[in-house]
Design an enzyme around this catalytic site. Structure first.
Site, mmCIF file in Angstrom:
data_model
loop_
_atom_site.group_PDB
_atom_site.id
_atom_site.type_symbol
_atom_site.label_atom_id
_atom_site.label_comp_id
_atom_site.label_asym_id
_atom_site.label_seq_id
_atom_site.Cartn_x
_atom_site.Cartn_y
_atom_site.Cartn_z
ATOM 1 C CE LYS A 229 53.421 53.682 55.529
ATOM 2 N NZ LYS A 229 54.370 52.667 55.108
ATOM 3 C CE LYS B 294 51.812 59.936 50.673
ATOM 4 N NZ LYS B 294 52.739 59.103 51.344
ATOM 5 C CE LYS C 295 49.253 53.639 48.290
ATOM 6 N NZ LYS C 295 50.107 53.182 49.342
HETATM 7 P P1 ATP Z 1 50.764 55.618 52.457
HETATM 8 O O1 ATP Z 1 49.692 54.860 51.760
HETATM 9 O O2 ATP Z 1 50.391 56.153 53.759
HETATM 10 O O3 ATP Z 1 51.449 56.597 51.538
HETATM 11 P P2 ATP Z 1 52.206 53.281 52.082
HETATM 12 O O4 ATP Z 1 51.467 52.226 52.784
HETATM 13 O O5 ATP Z 1 52.102 53.439 50.589
HETATM 14 O O6 ATP Z 1 51.896 54.620 52.792
HETATM 15 P P3 ATP Z 1 55.076 53.464 51.760
HETATM 16 O O7 ATP Z 1 56.158 53.518 52.775
HETATM 17 O O8 ATP Z 1 54.862 54.648 50.901
HETATM 18 O O9 ATP Z 1 53.747 53.071 52.437
HETATM 19 O O10 ATP Z 1 55.314 52.203 50.824
HETATM 20 C C1 ATP Z 1 56.229 51.192 51.057
HETATM 21 C C2 ATP Z 1 56.191 50.216 49.901
HETATM 22 O O11 ATP Z 1 54.962 49.473 49.950
HETATM 23 C C3 ATP Z 1 56.242 50.857 48.507
HETATM 24 O O12 ATP Z 1 57.023 50.073 47.638
HETATM 25 C C4 ATP Z 1 54.812 50.835 48.069
HETATM 26 O O13 ATP Z 1 54.671 50.832 46.666
HETATM 27 C C5 ATP Z 1 54.312 49.539 48.682
HETATM 28 N N1 ATP Z 1 52.868 49.592 48.925
HETATM 29 C C6 ATP Z 1 52.225 50.512 49.661
HETATM 30 N N2 ATP Z 1 50.907 50.266 49.680
HETATM 31 C C7 ATP Z 1 50.733 49.140 48.938
HETATM 32 C C8 ATP Z 1 49.589 48.363 48.594
HETATM 33 N N3 ATP Z 1 48.392 48.694 49.014
HETATM 34 N N4 ATP Z 1 49.767 47.274 47.828
HETATM 35 C C9 ATP Z 1 50.998 46.933 47.409
HETATM 36 N N5 ATP Z 1 52.121 47.609 47.688
HETATM 37 C C10 ATP Z 1 51.991 48.706 48.449
#
Ligand code: ATP
Ligand code: LTN
Length: 328
Positions: free
Chosen positions: A197, A112, A194
């Site tokens: 968002k 990040k 992965k």
């Molecule tokens: P960013 O990718 O922008 O950092 P994010 O989508 O990971 O954001 P978070 O708020 O950090 O969002 O994550 C919320 C929850 O969703 C966490 O438990 C994270 O591990 C899970 N998560 C995020 N992306 C995935 C994914 N692609 N598959 C499964 N779980 C996910």
């Protein structure tokens, strides 16, 4: 009763990766008679710039999504992190027990901070310590998260063990709980990373609020490989990810989905997947909209949750303050 906790950032966008990685596991754990805590990590969100008006909206949106997904406020303490000041208080105490070396190894910070140069916030660096405080305050046994958060939960374990060694048994050492399937939904446009968002293109993810046409377009343009059969193979990450999503949204085995598409091609498979995703999201979207209409009720649920969480957190802080010697 084992205590389970997870937190999610309040963003205007939640995707199916968030849903299957973190939200749905909380809903099923609720049914198993655990004591559940689900909270909106607004103080984590401000580690990067936020528009205050939008942050507020996103918080209410997050609460509406959890309720729509099946979180029952009678069985899950649903609350907002900033309403329980013990989180930041314990985070400071843990800051003083964490090492620069271990923090510099946090891969999410490295990802990040990339490209931000000198202007990256200190908050982003100590973010995992606030997360450790979130967990340790409540004697949590298990933390359901996606794979990307495993390292942070391990830091919480290390800090708990260090504190217990220094001051005597104070914190429960938590386990990360990572589901076998769905803990790492991959990007539709790049199945080696992965679903995220903060991806550069919305084609990367399926938002929980995407309309039918958008879902069809995104799935039809999802990256796949040159193979022709619909068969799960790690060496074909695009197809493997789509098969995983199919299985998650229909609650069927991958093998039974494969069987449906034996002798058929990608186009048929993707069309089927798009319809399955639409059917899965439709009722959730309807419920999200219903909950969003009743802001007063959302706030009431979050108030009740904050009250309960504050009581427990304050009990733990009393012990912590005594242990470190600041209680007179
Ligand atoms: P960013 O990718 O922008 O950092 P994010 O989508 O990971 O954001 P978070 O708020 O950090 O969002 O994550 C919320 C929850 O969703 C966490 O438990 C994270 O591990 C899970 N998560 C995020 N992306 C995935 C994914 N692609 N598959 C499964 N779980 C996910
Ligand atoms: N860092 C997590 C959100 C988070 C969390 C927590 C998850 C903050 N505090 C405590 C589990 C337990 C994320 O970015 N998804």
């Amino acid at each position: 009763m084992p205590r389970i906790l997870t937190g999610l950032q309040p963003t205007g966008l939640l995707h199916i990766g968030n849903y299957f990685g973190a939200i749905e596991p909380m809903v099923s754990l609720q049914a198993e008679g655990n004591e559940n805590f689900l909270f909106i990590v607004d103080y984590h969100a401000i580690t990067v710039p936020q528009d205050p008006k939008k942050l507020r909206e996103h918080m209410l949106f997050a609460a509406a999504v959890y309720l729509a997904a099946g979180i029952d406020p009678a069985r899950t303490t649903l609350f907002q992190q900033s309403r329980v000041p013990a989180h930041t208080e314990l985070a400071w105490i843990l800051d003083c027990h964490a090492y620069m070396g271990e923090m510099e190894r946090m891969t999410q910070f490295k990802d990040k901070a990339k490209g931000k140069g000198e202007s990256v916030s200190v908050g982003l660096f100590v973010y995992p310590i606030l997360m450790a405080a979130d967990i340790l305050l409540y004697d949590i046994a298990a933390v359901p998260v996606g794979v990307d958060q495993k390292q942070h939960v391990e830091l919480a374990r290390d800090l708990a063990e260090r504190f217990n060694r220094l001051y005597g048994q104070t914190f429960t050492v938590p386990e990360p709980k990572i589901r076998a399937r769905g803990a790492r939904v991959m990007g539709l446009d790049d199945p080696l990373k992965k679903m995220s968002k903060s991806a550069s293109s919305p084609k990367n993810y399926i938002s929980l609020l995407d309309d039918e046409e958008t879902i069809r377009k995104k799935i039809m343009s999802a990256v796949t490989d040159a193979g022709t059969t619909i068969a799960y193979d790690e060496a074909r990450p695009g197809l493997a990810n789509l098969l995983t999503i199919f299985s998650l949204v229909t609650q069927r085995d991958v093998a039974s989905v494969e069987a449906d598409y034996a002798g058929k091609g990608y186009a048929d498979f993707k069309r089927g997947l798009a319809e399955a995703v639409i059917a899965f999201l439709r009722p959730i979207q309807t419920k999200i909209r219903e909950y969003q209409k009743d802001e007063i009720e959302l706030k009431r649920i979050l108030d009740t949750g904050a009250l309960r969480a504050s009581e427990l957190a304050e009990q733990k802080m009393k012990v912590v303050r005594e242990r470190i010697g600041v209680t007179l």
